[in-house]
Design an enzyme around this catalytic site. Structure first.
Site, short mmCIF file in Angstrom:
data_model
loop_
_atom_site.label_atom_id
_atom_site.label_comp_id
_atom_site.label_asym_id
_atom_site.label_seq_id
_atom_site.Cartn_x
_atom_site.Cartn_y
_atom_site.Cartn_z
CG HIS A 1 32.76 40.52 37.35
ND1 HIS A 1 32.42 39.34 37.98
CD2 HIS A 1 33.65 41.15 38.17
CE1 HIS A 1 33.09 39.25 39.12
NE2 HIS A 1 33.85 40.33 39.26
CG HIS B 1 28.77 38.40 39.22
ND1 HIS B 1 29.32 38.29 37.95
CD2 HIS B 1 27.58 39.02 39.07
CE1 HIS B 1 28.49 38.83 37.07
NE2 HIS B 1 27.42 39.27 37.72
CG HIS C 1 24.63 37.42 44.39
ND1 HIS C 1 26.00 37.46 44.46
CD2 HIS C 1 24.21 36.79 45.51
CE1 HIS C 1 26.40 36.87 45.58
NE2 HIS C 1 25.33 36.47 46.25
P1 AMP Z 1 26.10 34.68 48.67
O1 AMP Z 1 26.45 33.71 49.78
O2 AMP Z 1 25.29 35.84 49.10
O3 AMP Z 1 27.35 35.06 47.90
O4 AMP Z 1 25.15 33.88 47.70
C1 AMP Z 1 25.61 33.03 46.69
C2 AMP Z 1 24.47 32.13 46.32
O5 AMP Z 1 24.73 31.55 45.07
C3 AMP Z 1 24.21 30.99 47.30
O6 AMP Z 1 22.88 31.10 47.81
C4 AMP Z 1 24.40 29.74 46.46
O7 AMP Z 1 23.50 28.71 46.78
C5 AMP Z 1 24.16 30.27 45.04
N1 AMP Z 1 24.79 29.55 43.96
C6 AMP Z 1 26.10 29.22 43.84
N2 AMP Z 1 26.32 28.60 42.67
C7 AMP Z 1 25.12 28.55 42.03
C8 AMP Z 1 24.69 28.05 40.76
N3 AMP Z 1 25.55 27.46 39.90
N4 AMP Z 1 23.38 28.16 40.44
C9 AMP Z 1 22.51 28.75 41.29
N5 AMP Z 1 22.86 29.27 42.49
C10 AMP Z 1 24.14 29.15 42.86
ZN ZN Z 2 31.29 37.75 37.40
#
Ligand code: AMP
Ligand code: ZN
Length: 110
Positions: free
Chosen positions: A44, A94, A96
């Site tokens: 994390h 988190h 990504h």
């Molecule tokens: P951000 O807005 O850059 O924080 O991106 C977060 C991303 O996570 C978004 O594109 C969401 O669609 C994706 N997301 C949220 N929950 C999940 C999940 N359980 N599985 C796959 N993608 C997810």
């Molecule tokens: Zn996390």
């Protein structure tokens, strides 16, 4: 525990593309391109602003993951996006990277 930590430990299912002991890549639930993959560290880290000497090695793992995924899925062009902070569009706190491909992308991004 945050939602991506739960995905990383298997508590929440995901459609996995690539996994090592350090990173996980899985398909985004709300794709913004024909192929939309999220690459996360299993550890994390809230956002890119929290990368420092103690944890920066994971950035190499993330870029290695992107390269391996591109080879595995025959992706020849892709955009890697990191949103850091709410004003930049980060909704999951988190670290990504969005790996987007399968369409043309505007530059500058707006
Ligand atoms: P951000 O807005 O850059 O924080 O991106 C977060 C991303 O996570 C978004 O594109 C969401 O669609 C994706 N997301 C949220 N929950 C999940 C999940 N359980 N599985 C796959 N993608 C997810
Ligand atoms: Zn996390």
């Amino acid at each position: 525990m945050c939602i991506f930590c739960k995905i990383a430990n298997g508590e929440i299912p995901s459609n996995k593309v690539y996994e090592t002991d350090k990173v996980l890549a899985f398909y985004d639930l709300e794709p913004q391109a024909p192929s939309h993959i999220l690459i996360i560290p299993k550890q994390h880290i809230a956002c890119a602003a929290d990368i420092d000497r103690s944890n920066s090695a994971v950035m190499a793992d993330i870029f290695e993951a992107a390269s391996e995924i591109a080879k595995k899925l025959s992706i020849d062009s892709f955009r890697l996006v990191n949103n850091c902070g709410e004003k930049a569009g980060q909704s999951v706190m988190h670290l990504h990277f969005h790996m987007l491909s399968g369409r043309d992308f505007a530059w500058p991004p707006g």
